[in-house]
Design a protein around this motif. Structure first.
Motif, PDB file in Angstrom:
ATOM      1  N   LEU A   1      -0.390  -7.686  -1.374  1.00 43.19           N
ATOM      2  CA  LEU A   1      -0.819  -6.375  -0.902  1.00 43.19           C
ATOM      3  C   LEU A   1      -0.576  -5.312  -1.963  1.00 43.19           C
ATOM      4  N   ASP A   2      -1.232  -4.177  -1.818  1.00 44.55           N
ATOM      5  CA  ASP A   2      -1.056  -3.078  -2.773  1.00 44.55           C
ATOM      6  C   ASP A   2       0.224  -2.295  -2.529  1.00 44.55           C
ATOM      7  N   GLY A   3       0.704  -2.317  -1.286  1.00 48.87           N
ATOM      8  CA  GLY A   3       1.898  -1.535  -1.012  1.00 48.87           C
ATOM      9  C   GLY A   3       2.420  -1.760   0.391  1.00 48.87           C
ATOM     10  N   ILE A   4       3.450  -0.975   0.715  1.00 44.33           N
ATOM     11  CA  ILE A   4       4.100  -1.064   2.024  1.00 44.33           C
ATOM     12  C   ILE A   4       4.419   0.341   2.510  1.00 44.33           C
TER      13      ILE A   4
ATOM     14  N   HIS B   1      -2.999  -1.970   6.918  1.00 50.12           N
ATOM     15  CA  HIS B   1      -3.870  -0.796   6.888  1.00 50.12           C
ATOM     16  C   HIS B   1      -4.617  -0.777   5.558  1.00 50.12           C
ATOM     17  N   THR B   2      -5.934  -0.630   5.638  1.00 52.10           N
ATOM     18  CA  THR B   2      -6.754  -0.497   4.442  1.00 52.10           C
ATOM     19  C   THR B   2      -7.198   0.954   4.320  1.00 52.10           C
ATOM     20  N   THR B   3      -6.856   1.594   3.218  1.00 53.26           N
ATOM     21  CA  THR B   3      -7.190   3.000   3.028  1.00 53.26           C
ATOM     22  C   THR B   3      -8.682   3.163   2.740  1.00 53.26           C
ATOM     23  N   ALA B   4      -9.123   4.417   2.760  1.00 51.47           N
ATOM     24  CA  ALA B   4     -10.520   4.719   2.445  1.00 51.47           C
ATOM     25  C   ALA B   4     -10.861   4.323   1.019  1.00 51.47           C
ATOM     26  N   ALA B   5      -9.833   4.190   0.166  1.00 53.76           N
ATOM     27  CA  ALA B   5     -10.044   3.764  -1.225  1.00 53.76           C
ATOM     28  C   ALA B   5      -9.981   2.248  -1.380  1.00 53.76           C
ATOM     29  N   GLY B   6      -9.796   1.524  -0.264  1.00 54.00           N
ATOM     30  CA  GLY B   6      -9.794   0.069  -0.309  1.00 54.00           C
ATOM     31  C   GLY B   6      -8.454  -0.562  -0.625  1.00 54.00           C
ATOM     32  N   LYS B   7      -7.371   0.207  -0.633  1.00 57.34           N
ATOM     33  CA  LYS B   7      -6.044  -0.339  -0.907  1.00 57.34           C
ATOM     34  C   LYS B   7      -5.399  -0.824   0.386  1.00 57.34           C
ATOM     35  N   ARG B   8      -4.716  -1.971   0.306  1.00 58.31           N
ATOM     36  CA  ARG B   8      -4.160  -2.608   1.494  1.00 58.31           C
ATOM     37  C   ARG B   8      -2.640  -2.463   1.522  1.00 58.31           C
ATOM     38  N   TYR B   9      -2.141  -1.930   2.643  1.00 58.32           N
ATOM     39  CA  TYR B   9      -0.713  -1.704   2.840  1.00 58.32           C
ATOM     40  C   TYR B   9      -0.256  -2.407   4.120  1.00 58.32           C
ATOM     41  N   VAL B  10       0.894  -3.062   4.058  1.00 54.29           N
ATOM     42  CA  VAL B  10       1.511  -3.534   5.285  1.00 54.29           C
ATOM     43  C   VAL B  10       2.294  -2.362   5.883  1.00 54.29           C
ATOM     44  N   VAL B  11       2.190  -2.219   7.200  1.00 53.55           N
ATOM     45  CA  VAL B  11       2.900  -1.157   7.912  1.00 53.55           C
ATOM     46  C   VAL B  11       3.877  -1.820   8.869  1.00 53.55           C
ATOM     47  N   LEU B  12       5.148  -1.478   8.757  1.00 51.33           N
ATOM     48  CA  LEU B  12       6.182  -2.006   9.642  1.00 51.33           C
ATOM     49  C   LEU B  12       7.383  -1.066   9.627  1.00 51.33           C
TER      50      LEU B  12
END
Length: 263
Positions: free
Chosen positions: A196-199, A107-118
């Motif tokens: 990635l930026d986060g999870i 998932h890429t947020t509106a601020a451009g940060k990328r998170y894996v979702v699981l």
């Protein structure tokens, strides 16, 4: 609660079909929000519990109908099955009606940060100490929920609000805290390895967000003990929502990602 709109909403560990699911609270929450994208981050239907004792109250059915209604009315719904709804994993890459099925996604947020979702059960081998440890933990958790259930029936009788005794006890058990720390570390290691930026995950029924070596770890919690969800606004700000408490939102502004390295 007043009606709110979110760009993105994450919820996990609903455990529909389990007697400890707070379906009435969940339904009230869903009836008062609108959302562009909804992530169902695993353990949505508790198939483990339902094989032991089938239980499907009307409130649980109404939650499913509400989610289907959202998917049919323009909300993008992505279902990432976990361990308690593992049979759904066989539909990965497919769609059930308007609901997409995935084991994990970015998932890429509106601020451009990328998170894996699981969901997070992918890290069980790194967190537990073998099958016996996992079985013991499951039985101990069942006992905590049993005590929690009867304690809150007493609170209702005394006209007091719900309070998670199970969560309080779990926070004060050293082995539980160690397991949570191992899980958090495993999640962050995965995100870091994939640049990635986060999870964003669920699984352990412990809502929190923090930074670990530059990785933004977010657990969206559950609807068994805590009644929590994660939301993103139009600017990419992420908020951990605690439905049952007056101090209802823990915010992380979008521009704070990578700005803290708190362990």
């Amino acid at each position: 609660m007043s009606h709110r709109h979110y760009k993105t909403l994450w919820m996990s560990d609903l455990h529909l079909g389990n007697r400890d699911c707070k379906a009435e609270h969940l339904l009230n929450f869903l009836n008062n929000v609108s959302v562009d994208t909804l992530y169902l981050v695993g353990d949505i239907i508790d198939m483990w519990e339902m094989t032991r004792q089938f239980r499907w109250p009307d409130a649980h059915n109404q939650v499913v109908k509400k989610i289907l209604s959202l998917s049919e009315s323009g909300t993008r719904v992505i279902y990432l099955p976990g361990n308690h709804d593992a049979p759904v994993q066989s539909y990965t890459g497919m769609a059930l009606g308007d609901i997409e099925i995935a084991r994990h996604c970015i998932h890429t947020t509106a601020a451009g940060k990328r998170y894996v979702v699981l969901h997070g059960d992918q890290f069980d081998d790194e967190v537990t100490l073998g099958q016996f440890h996992a079985w013991l933990g499951d039985k101990a958790y069942d006992l905590l929920l049993f005590v929690n259930r009867w304690y809150n029936r007493y609170r209702v009788w005394r006209k007091r609000e719900y309070w998670s005794l199970a969560g309080y006890i779990k926070q004060h058990i050293r082995s539980a805290n160690l397991a949570i720390a191992r899980y958090r570390q495993a999640c962050c290691n995965y995100a870091k390895a994939h640049a990635l930026d986060g999870i964003i995950c669920g699984h352990i029924h412990h809502p929190e967000q923090r930074y670990l070596n530059g990785i933004h770890y977010i657990n969206d919690g559950d609807w068994v003990e805590n009644c929590t969800a994660l939301a993103e606004d139009e600017h990419g700000n992420l908020s951990l929502i605690h439905y049952l408490t007056t101090d209802s939102v823990q915010n992380t502004p979008a521009n704070q990602v990578h700005s803290s390295k708190a362990a």
